[in-house]
Design an enzyme around this catalytic site. Structure first.
Site, short mmCIF file in Angstrom:
data_model
loop_
_atom_site.label_atom_id
_atom_site.label_comp_id
_atom_site.label_asym_id
_atom_site.label_seq_id
_atom_site.Cartn_x
_atom_site.Cartn_y
_atom_site.Cartn_z
CB SER A 57 146.16 14.40 34.05
OG SER A 57 145.19 15.26 33.49
CE1 TYR B 27 146.87 18.38 37.51
CE2 TYR B 27 145.98 18.11 35.30
CZ TYR B 27 146.10 17.68 36.60
OH TYR B 27 145.45 16.53 37.00
#
Length: 270
Positions: free
Chosen positions: A151, A164
């Protein structure tokens, strides 16, 4: 012969019932591969498998939670019994949860440690667990490719999503570490890489980035401002990178994180 062909390859996709997972399944089967559609939603997994078969492709529904080793082992056995091989794994399961998000104005010293841990576990251990189980089957097959999902949050400080972000940073480290260890043991036969998507609208981030009428939230506008292409990505735009990493055309590529982000990571914002 198409050099990017996945013909005769059996590839398991965790998170196969999600939005990005659907694009990955379409890419694999369009390239001639067989997709193992792994997720917790039985109805969605079976519908997607049926859709692939109706188009003349091959797919099998696999019902498992990536945090449940027993379910993963059963899914692996189901694939092996059906095809006698596993050639690839796409670790697409993951995402964010409310408990792992720091809300605006919240006390930074009152983080939900349980919430952060839950999100970190899902994204990190939800990648390691399937790799341990399906990776062993790939080694038994003799050759294959594993693709993780990183990500922009892995190496950029993106506000609010700490759990995250920590997990995805760990995914990058894991990808490089495991790729090296695979090479030491298996040479160039088994590879591991990752794709780092930019910002794509999914069910998990839709409310953070868009209004009910489709316009952007303040956060959505900040993302667009930082993205030189001035738009969000389309899941279809991940297909090329995925097929390349799974195919023989990337046979000298391992331990690499491929960014598919519309220029987000390259732009300073100025």
């Amino acid at each position: 012969m198409d050099p990017f062909s996945l013909k005769d390859k059996v590839i398991v996709v965790t998170g196969g019932t999600g939005i990005l997972g659907e694009a990955f399944i379409e890419a694999i089967t369009a390239a001639g591969g067989t997709a193992g559609i792994l997720g917790r939603n039985m109805e969605t997994a079976h519908k997607r498998a049926e859709k692939v078969i109706e188009r003349g492709g091959n797919a099998i529904a696999l019902i498992a939670d990536v945090m449940n080793e027993t379910e993963l082992l059963a899914a692996k056995d189901k694939v092996w019994d059906a095809y006698g091989r596993i050639d690839g794994l796409v670790n697409a399961a993951g995402g964010n949860m409310p408990g792992g998000v720091l809300q605006p104005g919240a006390d930074i010293f009152k983080l939900s440690m349980a919430g952060m841990r839950e999100v970190a576990d899902l994204n990190l251990w939800g990648t390691l667990n399937p790799t341990q189980i399906f990776g062993e089957a790939i080694a038994k097959t003799g050759k294959g490719s594993i693709v993780n999902i990183s990500s922009m949050a892995a190496d950029h400080a993106i506000t609010r999503v700490l759990g995250y972000s920590m997990a995805k940073a760990a995914i990058d480290n894991y990808t490089k570490w495991f790729a090296t260890e695979l090479a030491i043991r298996y040479g160039d036969a088994i590879r591991m890489n990752a794709i780092a998507p930019g910002f794509f609208i999914t069910e998990q981030n839709r409310a953070l980035l868009t209004q009910p009428d489709g316009s952007y939230t303040e956060r959505g506008n900040l993302v667009i401002k930082k993205t030189p292409f001035s738009r969000f990505g389309n899941p279809d735009e991940l297909k090329g990178a995925l097929v390349w990493l799974l195919s023989e055309e990337s046979r000298f590529v391992s331990g690499t994180i491929i960014k598919v982000d519309g220029g987000f990571s390259a732009f300073s914002g100025v």
